[in-house]
Design a protein around this motif. Structure first.
Motif, PDB file in Angstrom:
ATOM      1  N   TRP A 110      29.955 -73.393  46.679  1.00 41.16           N
ATOM      2  CA  TRP A 110      31.237 -72.936  47.214  1.00 41.16           C
ATOM      3  C   TRP A 110      32.337 -73.952  46.928  1.00 41.16           C
ATOM      4  O   TRP A 110      33.473 -73.590  46.608  1.00 41.16           O
ATOM      5  CB  TRP A 110      31.142 -72.669  48.716  1.00 41.16           C
ATOM      6  CG  TRP A 110      30.526 -71.349  49.024  1.00 41.16           C
ATOM      7  CD1 TRP A 110      29.367 -71.125  49.694  1.00 41.16           C
ATOM      8  CD2 TRP A 110      31.021 -70.047  48.673  1.00 41.16           C
ATOM      9  NE1 TRP A 110      29.102 -69.778  49.776  1.00 41.16           N
ATOM     10  CE2 TRP A 110      30.110 -69.095  49.152  1.00 41.16           C
ATOM     11  CE3 TRP A 110      32.146 -69.594  47.984  1.00 41.16           C
ATOM     12  CZ2 TRP A 110      30.289 -67.722  48.981  1.00 41.16           C
ATOM     13  CZ3 TRP A 110      32.326 -68.227  47.812  1.00 41.16           C
ATOM     14  CH2 TRP A 110      31.405 -67.315  48.316  1.00 41.16           C
ATOM     15  N   THR A 111      32.019 -75.232  47.040  1.00 38.62           N
ATOM     16  CA  THR A 111      32.995 -76.271  46.727  1.00 38.62           C
ATOM     17  C   THR A 111      33.397 -76.190  45.261  1.00 38.62           C
ATOM     18  O   THR A 111      34.577 -76.338  44.918  1.00 38.62           O
ATOM     19  CB  THR A 111      32.410 -77.659  47.056  1.00 38.62           C
ATOM     20  OG1 THR A 111      32.098 -77.703  48.446  1.00 38.62           O
ATOM     21  CG2 THR A 111      33.381 -78.765  46.714  1.00 38.62           C
ATOM     22  N   ILE A 159      33.401 -73.513  43.374  1.00 38.60           N
ATOM     23  CA  ILE A 159      34.259 -72.329  43.225  1.00 38.60           C
ATOM     24  C   ILE A 159      35.682 -72.656  43.663  1.00 38.60           C
ATOM     25  O   ILE A 159      36.650 -72.372  42.945  1.00 38.60           O
ATOM     26  CB  ILE A 159      33.713 -71.142  44.034  1.00 38.60           C
ATOM     27  CG1 ILE A 159      32.419 -70.628  43.416  1.00 38.60           C
ATOM     28  CG2 ILE A 159      34.744 -70.015  44.124  1.00 38.60           C
ATOM     29  CD1 ILE A 159      31.699 -69.600  44.253  1.00 38.60           C
ATOM     30  N   LYS A 160      35.827 -73.251  44.834  1.00 43.04           N
ATOM     31  CA  LYS A 160      37.159 -73.583  45.344  1.00 43.04           C
ATOM     32  C   LYS A 160      37.888 -74.538  44.402  1.00 43.04           C
ATOM     33  O   LYS A 160      39.073 -74.353  44.112  1.00 43.04           O
ATOM     34  CB  LYS A 160      37.051 -74.201  46.737  1.00 43.04           C
ATOM     35  CG  LYS A 160      36.648 -73.222  47.811  1.00 43.04           C
ATOM     36  CD  LYS A 160      36.681 -73.910  49.159  1.00 43.04           C
ATOM     37  CE  LYS A 160      35.400 -73.677  49.894  1.00 43.04           C
ATOM     38  NZ  LYS A 160      35.315 -74.400  51.147  1.00 43.04           N
ATOM     39  N   ASP A 194      26.519 -74.937  49.718  1.00 36.18           N
ATOM     40  CA  ASP A 194      27.792 -75.599  50.031  1.00 36.18           C
ATOM     41  C   ASP A 194      28.398 -76.222  48.774  1.00 36.18           C
ATOM     42  O   ASP A 194      29.602 -76.148  48.558  1.00 36.18           O
ATOM     43  CB  ASP A 194      27.595 -76.683  51.095  1.00 36.18           C
ATOM     44  CG  ASP A 194      27.289 -76.104  52.466  1.00 36.18           C
ATOM     45  OD1 ASP A 194      27.580 -74.914  52.687  1.00 36.18           O
ATOM     46  OD2 ASP A 194      26.765 -76.841  53.312  1.00 36.18           O
TER      47      ASP A 194
END
Length: 83
Positions: free
Chosen positions: A33-34, A36-37, A30
């Motif tokens: 992914w954060t 990356i965003k 998680d």
């Protein structure tokens, strides 16, 4: 299929807010992914499919080497390649 490559497959149901099951959790994924965003929205603004892998490689390298002196690490790798 996973049982051929992994000893045990554990499912965690995010829709039911199950993020941890014993020693298994999704916090690192998680967090990645954060990252990356945040990189795409805040740093790159647009990512073309043609260069997506390069962006992800850079983000993964920074994520995996968090807290290290990246400049020194880069110089060390360059010097080792030239030998």
């Amino acid at each position: 299929m996973l049982n051929k490559t992994h000893a045990k497959h554990v499912k965690l149901n995010h829709s039911k807010h199950i993020m941890i099951s014993g020693k298994y959790n999704t916090s690192r994924l998680d967090s990645f992914w954060t990252t990356i965003k945040r990189a795409i929205v805040g740093q790159y603004h647009q990512v073309s499919p043609e260069h997506l892998q390069s962006y992800l490689d850079e983000i993964a390298f920074k994520f995996n080497n968090k807290g290290k002196n990246l400049f020194s690490l880069l110089i060390t790798k360059i010097v080792k390649q030239r030998r």
